[in-house]
Design a protein around this motif. Structure first.
Motif, PDB file in Angstrom:
ATOM      1  N   ALA A 204      84.745  12.903  57.356  1.00  0.00           N
ATOM      2  CA  ALA A 204      83.416  13.512  57.260  1.00  0.00           C
ATOM      3  C   ALA A 204      82.370  12.713  58.026  1.00  0.00           C
ATOM      4  O   ALA A 204      81.275  13.218  58.298  1.00  0.00           O
ATOM      5  CB  ALA A 204      83.007  13.642  55.793  1.00  0.00           C
ATOM      6  N   LEU A 205      82.711  11.466  58.373  1.00  0.00           N
ATOM      7  CA  LEU A 205      81.801  10.603  59.119  1.00  0.00           C
ATOM      8  C   LEU A 205      82.283  10.399  60.557  1.00  0.00           C
ATOM      9  O   LEU A 205      81.921   9.426  61.211  1.00  0.00           O
ATOM     10  CB  LEU A 205      81.693   9.239  58.426  1.00  0.00           C
ATOM     11  N   ALA A 206      83.085  11.332  61.045  1.00  0.00           N
ATOM     12  CA  ALA A 206      83.747  11.159  62.342  1.00  0.00           C
ATOM     13  C   ALA A 206      82.776  10.913  63.494  1.00  0.00           C
ATOM     14  O   ALA A 206      83.101  10.218  64.457  1.00  0.00           O
ATOM     15  CB  ALA A 206      84.617  12.377  62.643  1.00  0.00           C
ATOM     16  N   SER A 207      81.578  11.471  63.396  1.00  0.00           N
ATOM     17  CA  SER A 207      80.622  11.307  64.495  1.00  0.00           C
ATOM     18  C   SER A 207      79.793  10.025  64.377  1.00  0.00           C
ATOM     19  O   SER A 207      79.001   9.711  65.270  1.00  0.00           O
ATOM     20  CB  SER A 207      79.675  12.507  64.551  1.00  0.00           C
ATOM     21  N   HIS A 208      79.989   9.290  63.284  1.00  0.00           N
ATOM     22  CA  HIS A 208      79.195   8.078  63.056  1.00  0.00           C
ATOM     23  C   HIS A 208      79.892   6.888  63.715  1.00  0.00           C
ATOM     24  O   HIS A 208      81.064   6.624  63.439  1.00  0.00           O
ATOM     25  CB  HIS A 208      79.023   7.825  61.563  1.00  0.00           C
ATOM     26  N   PRO A 209      79.207   6.148  64.594  1.00  0.00           N
ATOM     27  CA  PRO A 209      79.885   5.086  65.346  1.00  0.00           C
ATOM     28  C   PRO A 209      80.078   3.782  64.575  1.00  0.00           C
ATOM     29  O   PRO A 209      80.743   2.874  65.078  1.00  0.00           O
ATOM     30  CB  PRO A 209      78.948   4.863  66.541  1.00  0.00           C
ATOM     31  N   ARG A 210      79.525   3.662  63.364  1.00  0.00           N
ATOM     32  CA  ARG A 210      79.578   2.382  62.663  1.00  0.00           C
ATOM     33  C   ARG A 210      80.218   2.547  61.290  1.00  0.00           C
ATOM     34  O   ARG A 210      79.566   3.004  60.336  1.00  0.00           O
ATOM     35  CB  ARG A 210      78.168   1.795  62.571  1.00  0.00           C
ATOM     36  N   LEU A 211      81.502   2.173  61.232  1.00  0.00           N
ATOM     37  CA  LEU A 211      82.276   2.243  60.001  1.00  0.00           C
ATOM     38  C   LEU A 211      82.940   0.894  59.756  1.00  0.00           C
ATOM     39  O   LEU A 211      83.337   0.209  60.699  1.00  0.00           O
ATOM     40  CB  LEU A 211      83.351   3.334  60.103  1.00  0.00           C
ATOM     41  N   ALA A 212      83.084   0.542  58.484  1.00  0.00           N
ATOM     42  CA  ALA A 212      83.650  -0.763  58.160  1.00  0.00           C
ATOM     43  C   ALA A 212      84.480  -0.685  56.891  1.00  0.00           C
ATOM     44  O   ALA A 212      84.393   0.272  56.118  1.00  0.00           O
ATOM     45  CB  ALA A 212      82.534  -1.803  57.994  1.00  0.00           C
ATOM     46  N   ALA A 213      85.304  -1.716  56.709  1.00  0.00           N
ATOM     47  CA  ALA A 213      86.025  -1.926  55.453  1.00  0.00           C
ATOM     48  C   ALA A 213      85.440  -3.172  54.819  1.00  0.00           C
ATOM     49  O   ALA A 213      85.528  -4.263  55.398  1.00  0.00           O
ATOM     50  CB  ALA A 213      87.515  -2.106  55.712  1.00  0.00           C
ATOM     51  N   THR A 214      84.823  -3.020  53.657  1.00  0.00           N
ATOM     52  CA  THR A 214      84.217  -4.166  52.988  1.00  0.00           C
ATOM     53  C   THR A 214      85.299  -5.070  52.423  1.00  0.00           C
ATOM     54  O   THR A 214      86.138  -4.615  51.648  1.00  0.00           O
ATOM     55  CB  THR A 214      83.272  -3.694  51.871  1.00  0.00           C
ATOM     56  N   HIS A 215      85.271  -6.327  52.818  1.00  0.00           N
ATOM     57  CA  HIS A 215      86.306  -7.329  52.492  1.00  0.00           C
ATOM     58  C   HIS A 215      87.666  -6.665  52.247  1.00  0.00           C
ATOM     59  O   HIS A 215      88.164  -6.561  51.139  1.00  0.00           O
ATOM     60  CB  HIS A 215      85.902  -8.273  51.371  1.00  0.00           C
ATOM     61  N   LEU A 216      88.266  -6.246  53.367  1.00  0.00           N
ATOM     62  CA  LEU A 216      89.564  -5.582  53.356  1.00  0.00           C
ATOM     63  C   LEU A 216      90.551  -6.315  52.459  1.00  0.00           C
ATOM     64  O   LEU A 216      90.621  -7.549  52.472  1.00  0.00           O
ATOM     65  CB  LEU A 216      90.117  -5.512  54.785  1.00  0.00           C
ATOM     66  N   PHE A 217      91.327  -5.546  51.714  1.00  0.00           N
ATOM     67  CA  PHE A 217      92.363  -5.998  50.770  1.00  0.00           C
ATOM     68  C   PHE A 217      91.794  -6.407  49.415  1.00  0.00           C
ATOM     69  O   PHE A 217      92.531  -6.427  48.427  1.00  0.00           O
ATOM     70  CB  PHE A 217      93.199  -7.173  51.318  1.00  0.00           C
ATOM     71  N   ASN A 218      90.520  -6.769  49.344  1.00  0.00           N
ATOM     72  CA  ASN A 218      89.943  -7.220  48.079  1.00  0.00           C
ATOM     73  C   ASN A 218      89.148  -6.096  47.436  1.00  0.00           C
ATOM     74  O   ASN A 218      88.384  -5.396  48.100  1.00  0.00           O
ATOM     75  CB  ASN A 218      89.044  -8.449  48.296  1.00  0.00           C
ATOM     76  N   ALA A 219      89.320  -5.912  46.122  1.00  0.00           N
ATOM     77  CA  ALA A 219      88.636  -4.872  45.344  1.00  0.00           C
ATOM     78  C   ALA A 219      88.949  -3.475  45.851  1.00  0.00           C
ATOM     79  O   ALA A 219      88.098  -2.582  45.836  1.00  0.00           O
ATOM     80  CB  ALA A 219      87.126  -5.106  45.319  1.00  0.00           C
ATOM     81  N   MET A 220      90.204  -3.266  46.319  1.00  0.00           N
ATOM     82  CA  MET A 220      90.615  -1.923  46.731  1.00  0.00           C
ATOM     83  C   MET A 220      92.108  -1.697  46.559  1.00  0.00           C
ATOM     84  O   MET A 220      92.654  -0.703  47.038  1.00  0.00           O
ATOM     85  CB  MET A 220      90.217  -1.648  48.185  1.00  0.00           C
ATOM     86  N   GLY A 221      92.819  -2.573  45.894  1.00  0.00           N
ATOM     87  CA  GLY A 221      94.242  -2.351  45.674  1.00  0.00           C
ATOM     88  C   GLY A 221      95.075  -2.691  46.889  1.00  0.00           C
ATOM     89  O   GLY A 221      94.561  -3.051  47.952  1.00  0.00           O
ATOM     90  N   GLY A 222      96.389  -2.575  46.718  1.00  0.00           N
ATOM     91  CA  GLY A 222      97.317  -2.967  47.771  1.00  0.00           C
ATOM     92  C   GLY A 222      97.872  -1.792  48.553  1.00  0.00           C
ATOM     93  O   GLY A 222      97.462  -0.637  48.378  1.00  0.00           O
ATOM     94  N   ILE A 223      98.828  -2.093  49.422  1.00  0.00           N
ATOM     95  CA  ILE A 223      99.459  -1.108  50.303  1.00  0.00           C
ATOM     96  C   ILE A 223     100.931  -0.998  49.925  1.00  0.00           C
ATOM     97  O   ILE A 223     101.645  -2.001  49.894  1.00  0.00           O
ATOM     98  CB  ILE A 223      99.334  -1.517  51.781  1.00  0.00           C
ATOM     99  N   GLU A 224     101.373   0.223  49.634  1.00  0.00           N
ATOM    100  CA  GLU A 224     102.781   0.496  49.379  1.00  0.00           C
ATOM    101  C   GLU A 224     103.233   1.640  50.273  1.00  0.00           C
ATOM    102  O   GLU A 224     102.416   2.413  50.772  1.00  0.00           O
ATOM    103  CB  GLU A 224     103.001   0.862  47.904  1.00  0.00           C
ATOM    104  N   GLY A 225     104.541   1.758  50.445  1.00  0.00           N
ATOM    105  CA  GLY A 225     105.071   2.766  51.360  1.00  0.00           C
ATOM    106  C   GLY A 225     104.642   4.171  51.029  1.00  0.00           C
ATOM    107  O   GLY A 225     104.284   4.956  51.923  1.00  0.00           O
TER     108      GLY A 225
END
Length: 386
Positions: A204-225
């Protein structure tokens, strides 16, 4: 009138890699001249660090108001940070607004020629209160669902450059559009969103040039297959700039290398530093919560990591120790965060850029910092720092 001209020789962290040469500058960089390498040359010259996520340092905190912002700016400047975003905590709404007004006052002070011995404030990073109450991390329990009126109120403070949002929170999708229209960098963090929710939010923000991940890996859970989660979706997105707190407490070196492989030209180093940064071990506080700092690890009473006591120069050394070349680590600390904010006047050693410079010795310890061509004399580490 332009100030006097300066010139330094050493290994320059240029966009194309480390190159021995001479840097000539006043307020801005005037010339970059490659030279034959000199035997025994051990000096490294890097663009000033840009920290887009920092709560405090040197005993000061953004939530303290203008004095706290100035204190943290001075502490982090001595560690090579020449530009930063003072970052708020989740707090009662009146306190959030007061903190933003404090950042605005420091911006006005700097525009008038004040705070010449501290990092330049670029604006504020609003971390909360529009986050998940189930993923607060060390944030106090004041998360709220945003309304258009609240978003308008924070924008009216005239200082917002970045925000952290949890996509699954009611009202956040509309708030993100409102904030993006004002040019604010949109970060995903402190979230329980799954990969599909995160993808839909980013789409929904595809046209917005400034996107970030706030402290990636922290306070957002892990990655599983079968459950890549928010972190997986953020890493897979072609435009997201991931923040990484690389203090060796929050993120494992392998996780940093994963982020680097997925986003080779977008990983940003941040400190997420709290007021205890630069003060050594002992007792401190974060958002009114008691914090204990021991051996460089800051925790709440229940053991939750409470931000960090990291500085950007230490983050750089940690990245190099993890096997990443110095010139690439430099880009993580300068060029990538500059791009994430749409800045074109800093973050690289190029003619015409601001002369925000960090000079390092052979052990990557700071010997000099220049802010807009002005030398911050003899940066000294606070007692108790590594």
């Amino acid at each position: 009138m332009a100030g006097p001209a300066f010139a330094m020789t050493g290994w320059l962290a240029l966009p194309q890699g480390l190159t021995y040469g001479r840097l000539s500058f006043r307020e801005g960089i005037e010339a970059v001249t490659p030279l034959p390498p000199q035997a025994g040359a051990k000096r490294y010259i890097l663009p000033g660090f840009i920290d887009t996520h920092v709560h405090g340092g040197g005993g000061g905190d953004v939530m303290d108001g203008p004095a706290g912002v100035q204190t943290l700016c001075r502490l982090h400047a001595r560690h090579g940070t020449t530009s930063l975003l003072p970052t708020t905590m989740t707090a009662p709404w009146t306190q959030v607004l007061a903190a933003l007004r404090g950042v605005r006052q420091v911006l006005d002070l700097q525009a008038a020629g004040g705070l010449t011995d501290g990092a330049q404030v670029l604006g504020a990073h609003l971390e909360g209160p529009f986050i998940s109450p189930g993923r607060l991390g060390a944030q106090p329990a004041y998360a709220v669902q945003p309304t258009p009126e609240q978003v308008a109120e924070v924008l009216a403070q005239g200082c917002l450059r970045a925000v952290t949002l949890a996509p699954e929170v009611p009202g956040v999708a509309a708030a993100a559009q409102q904030l993006a229209a004002a040019g604010v960098r949109i970060g995903v963090g402190h979230t329980r969103a799954d990969a599909d929710q995160t993808d839909d939010f980013l789409d929904a923000l595809a046209s917005h040039p400034r996107l970030a991940a706030t402290h990636l890996f922290n306070a957002m859970g892990g990655i599983e297959g079968r459950a890549p989660g928010a972190a997986g979706a953020l890493l897979a997105h072609p435009a997201v700039f991931p923040e990484v707190i690389f203090d060796l407490q929050h993120v494992h070196p392998v996780s940093l290398l994963l982020a680097r492989a997925a986003c080779p030209d977008r990983v940003m180093l941040i400190t997420d530093a709290m007021r205890a940064a630069g003060l050594g071990d002992g007792q401190s506080e974060l958002g009114g919560q008691a914090v204990t700092v021991q051996a460089g690890r800051a925790t709440l009473a229940d053991g939750t990591l409470a931000g960090s006591v990291l500085t950007m120069d230490q983050a750089l050394r940690n990245v190099v120790a993890a096997g990443i070349p110095l010139d690439e680590a430099s880009r993580m600390a300068s060029a990538h965060p500059a791009r994430s904010l749409g800045l074109t006047d800093r973050g690289k050693l190029l003619e015409g850029q601001r002369a925000d410079l960090v000079v390092l010795d052979e052990d990557l310890r700071i010997t000099d910092v220049y802010l807009g061509g002005e030398r911050l004399i003899a940066p000294q580490l606070t007692l108790g720092e590594p």
